[in-house]
Scaffold this motif. Structure first.
Motif, PDB file in Angstrom:
ATOM      1  N   LEU A  63       0.840  -1.210   0.000  1.00 55.06           N
ATOM      2  CA  LEU A  63       0.000   0.000   0.000  1.00 55.06           C
ATOM      3  C   LEU A  63       0.870   1.254   0.000  1.00 55.06           C
ATOM      4  N   ASN A  64       1.954   1.190   0.779  1.00 57.78           N
ATOM      5  CA  ASN A  64       2.871   2.324   0.872  1.00 57.78           C
ATOM      6  C   ASN A  64       3.543   2.591  -0.474  1.00 57.78           C
ATOM      7  N   GLU A  65       3.918   1.515  -1.174  1.00 61.60           N
ATOM      8  CA  GLU A  65       4.544   1.648  -2.494  1.00 61.60           C
ATOM      9  C   GLU A  65       3.579   2.244  -3.517  1.00 61.60           C
ATOM     10  N   LEU A  66       2.287   2.001  -3.313  1.00 60.59           N
ATOM     11  CA  LEU A  66       1.274   2.556  -4.211  1.00 60.59           C
ATOM     12  C   LEU A  66       1.066   4.051  -3.977  1.00 60.59           C
ATOM     13  N   GLY A  67       1.705   4.564  -2.905  1.00 68.46           N
ATOM     14  CA  GLY A  67       1.593   5.991  -2.606  1.00 68.46           C
ATOM     15  C   GLY A  67       0.433   6.338  -1.695  1.00 68.46           C
ATOM     16  N   MET A  68      -0.107   5.327  -1.017  1.00 67.46           N
ATOM     17  CA  MET A  68      -1.237   5.587  -0.129  1.00 67.46           C
ATOM     18  C   MET A  68      -0.759   6.294   1.133  1.00 67.46           C
ATOM     19  N   ILE A  69      -1.445   7.362   1.520  1.00 66.73           N
ATOM     20  CA  ILE A  69      -1.018   8.162   2.668  1.00 66.73           C
ATOM     21  C   ILE A  69      -1.313   7.419   3.965  1.00 66.73           C
ATOM     22  N   PRO A  70      -0.588   7.746   5.052  1.00 65.10           N
ATOM     23  CA  PRO A  70      -0.757   7.034   6.323  1.00 65.10           C
ATOM     24  C   PRO A  70      -2.189   6.987   6.846  1.00 65.10           C
ATOM     25  N   SER A  71      -2.960   8.065   6.687  1.00 66.55           N
ATOM     26  CA  SER A  71      -4.337   8.058   7.209  1.00 66.55           C
ATOM     27  C   SER A  71      -5.192   7.038   6.470  1.00 66.55           C
ATOM     28  N   SER A  72      -4.969   6.887   5.154  1.00 68.38           N
ATOM     29  CA  SER A  72      -5.705   5.886   4.380  1.00 68.38           C
ATOM     30  C   SER A  72      -5.253   4.478   4.769  1.00 68.38           C
ATOM     31  N   GLN A  73      -3.945   4.309   4.982  1.00 67.88           N
ATOM     32  CA  GLN A  73      -3.437   3.015   5.439  1.00 67.88           C
ATOM     33  C   GLN A  73      -4.048   2.632   6.783  1.00 67.88           C
ATOM     34  N   ALA A  74      -4.149   3.610   7.673  1.00 65.64           N
ATOM     35  CA  ALA A  74      -4.707   3.353   9.010  1.00 65.64           C
ATOM     36  C   ALA A  74      -6.154   2.901   8.908  1.00 65.64           C
ATOM     37  N   ARG A  75      -6.917   3.524   8.004  1.00 70.23           N
ATOM     38  CA  ARG A  75      -8.319   3.130   7.827  1.00 70.23           C
ATOM     39  C   ARG A  75      -8.418   1.702   7.303  1.00 70.23           C
ATOM     40  N   ILE A  76      -7.536   1.350   6.346  1.00 71.89           N
ATOM     41  CA  ILE A  76      -7.546  -0.002   5.781  1.00 71.89           C
ATOM     42  C   ILE A  76      -7.171  -1.025   6.839  1.00 71.89           C
ATOM     43  N   ILE A  77      -6.170  -0.714   7.651  1.00 68.43           N
ATOM     44  CA  ILE A  77      -5.753  -1.633   8.717  1.00 68.43           C
ATOM     45  C   ILE A  77      -6.899  -1.876   9.688  1.00 68.43           C
ATOM     46  N   SER A  78      -7.672  -0.832   9.975  1.00 66.93           N
ATOM     47  CA  SER A  78      -8.833  -0.982  10.853  1.00 66.93           C
ATOM     48  C   SER A  78      -9.826  -1.985  10.271  1.00 66.93           C
ATOM     49  N   GLY A  79     -10.055  -1.883   8.962  1.00 69.56           N
ATOM     50  CA  GLY A  79     -10.963  -2.818   8.296  1.00 69.56           C
ATOM     51  C   GLY A  79     -10.416  -4.232   8.272  1.00 69.56           C
ATOM     52  N   ILE A  80      -9.113  -4.356   8.033  1.00 69.67           N
ATOM     53  CA  ILE A  80      -8.484  -5.680   7.991  1.00 69.67           C
ATOM     54  C   ILE A  80      -8.534  -6.337   9.368  1.00 69.67           C
ATOM     55  N   LYS A  81      -8.300  -5.563  10.402  1.00 68.68           N
ATOM     56  CA  LYS A  81      -8.376  -6.115  11.765  1.00 68.68           C
ATOM     57  C   LYS A  81      -9.786  -6.607  12.073  1.00 68.68           C
ATOM     58  N   ALA A  82     -10.787  -5.853  11.617  1.00 66.72           N
ATOM     59  CA  ALA A  82     -12.179  -6.281  11.826  1.00 66.72           C
ATOM     60  C   ALA A  82     -12.451  -7.586  11.081  1.00 66.72           C
TER      61      ALA A  82
END
Length: 299
Positions: A63-82
């Motif tokens: 995700l980081n290599e795709l240029g996704m900003i930290p706030s977007s990564q954090a939101r995705i991680i929240s969904g993945i954890k769920a």
């Protein structure tokens, strides 16, 4: 368990167990799609159900290599954890690989604020000779005097005004109610609007209890408040990018700068977590730094 089955079950879990809105559920399932996309790109084929913590860290790096900003990564991680919590609850996995997955640190953007002088200039720029003038003055006095969100302002009700004890009752996020102190300037502006001008407006059925009405007798829209503030900013030559929320930020900033207790500010703003309110301590530190720079003899 194939992808379609996993997503269908996860959506049902989010709706029934987590009581999430349709928009939140769609955002979570979009994030889950990204995890499956990442799995399809790997040389060693396995499904997210079989992922380890190492695999999930690789997904975040992708995700980081795709240029996704930290706030977007954090939101995705929240969904993945769920998602992995759901898999564990349904016994599709024996251990949760996302339990130790770290969320990227997000640099919190300090909001723009207005000085007291700028607020006074904006209020002073309101043409009180126009029918909407006293109402617009009351809007700014309440936004700054009580630190309300714009939706809380437009939904403010006459039955929730208690000027005799200098409090108003506000319905905030999640329909949670709170009592907020209201100062003399805001009370006076509201009284002028309510008692001298609002009474002459033909009010639409169902809007009788709303404080702020347009000339057709319906509650004001948030867009109107936004545009009114933009016009006043132009009128005084203000170069800052501001919105109704700027008055809320200014309310909190000025309180913290003058030594207000952070817990009290949290209560007035209706923040669920003190962490959200702590951003104003950073603003305060910046203010203190400016004071040293401007006034210390060695600087």
């Amino acid at each position: 368990m194939d992808q379609a089955t996993a997503i269908k079950g996860f959506k049902a879990y989010l709706k029934l167990e987590r009581s999430l809105s349709i928009n939140s559920i769609e955002a979570y399932t979009d994030d889950l799609d990204k995890l499956y996309q990442y799995a399809d790109l790997q040389e060693v084929k396995k499904t997210p159900k079989d992922f380890s913590l190492h695999d999930l860290r690789g997904f975040i790096a992708w995700l980081n290599e795709l240029g996704m900003i930290p706030s977007s990564q954090a939101r995705i991680i929240s969904g993945i954890k769920a998602f992995y919590k759901y898999l564990l609850m349904e016994d599709y996995i024996k251990a949760n690989p996302a339990e130790l997955l770290e969320t990227p640190r997000i640099r919190r953007k300090l909001p723009d604020t207005l000085s007291l002088e700028e607020i006074n200039l904006m209020i002073g720029a309101i043409d009180l000779s126009k029918p909407e003038g006293p109402r617009n003055k009351a809007i700014l006095e309440v936004l700054y005097g009580c630190g309300l969100r714009v939706s809380e302002l437009t939904e403010l009700r006459l039955s929730n005004l208690h000027p005799e004890i200098e409090f108003i009752k506000v319905t905030g996020k999640g329909s949670k109610e709170r009592l907020v102190p209201i100062g003399g300037e805001a009370i006076r502006a509201l009284q002028i609007w309510n008692e001298l001008l609002r009474v002459h407006i033909p009010i639409k059925k169902g809007e009788e209890d709303m404080v702020f009405l347009n000339r057709r007798g319906k509650r004001l829209s948030r867009v109107y408040v936004f545009m009114m503030i933009k016009e006043l900013a132009v009128a005084i030559g203000l170069k800052k990018t501001i919105s109704p929320h700027t008055f809320r930020h200014s309310f909190a900033t000025h309180l913290v700068e003058r030594g207000a207790d952070l817990r009290a500010v949290q209560e007035m703003l209706g923040h669920e977590s003190i962490t959200t309110t702590e951003i104003y301590t950073h603003l305060d530190r910046q203010y203190l730094k400016t004071v040293i720079t401007d006034f210390h003899p060695r600087n």
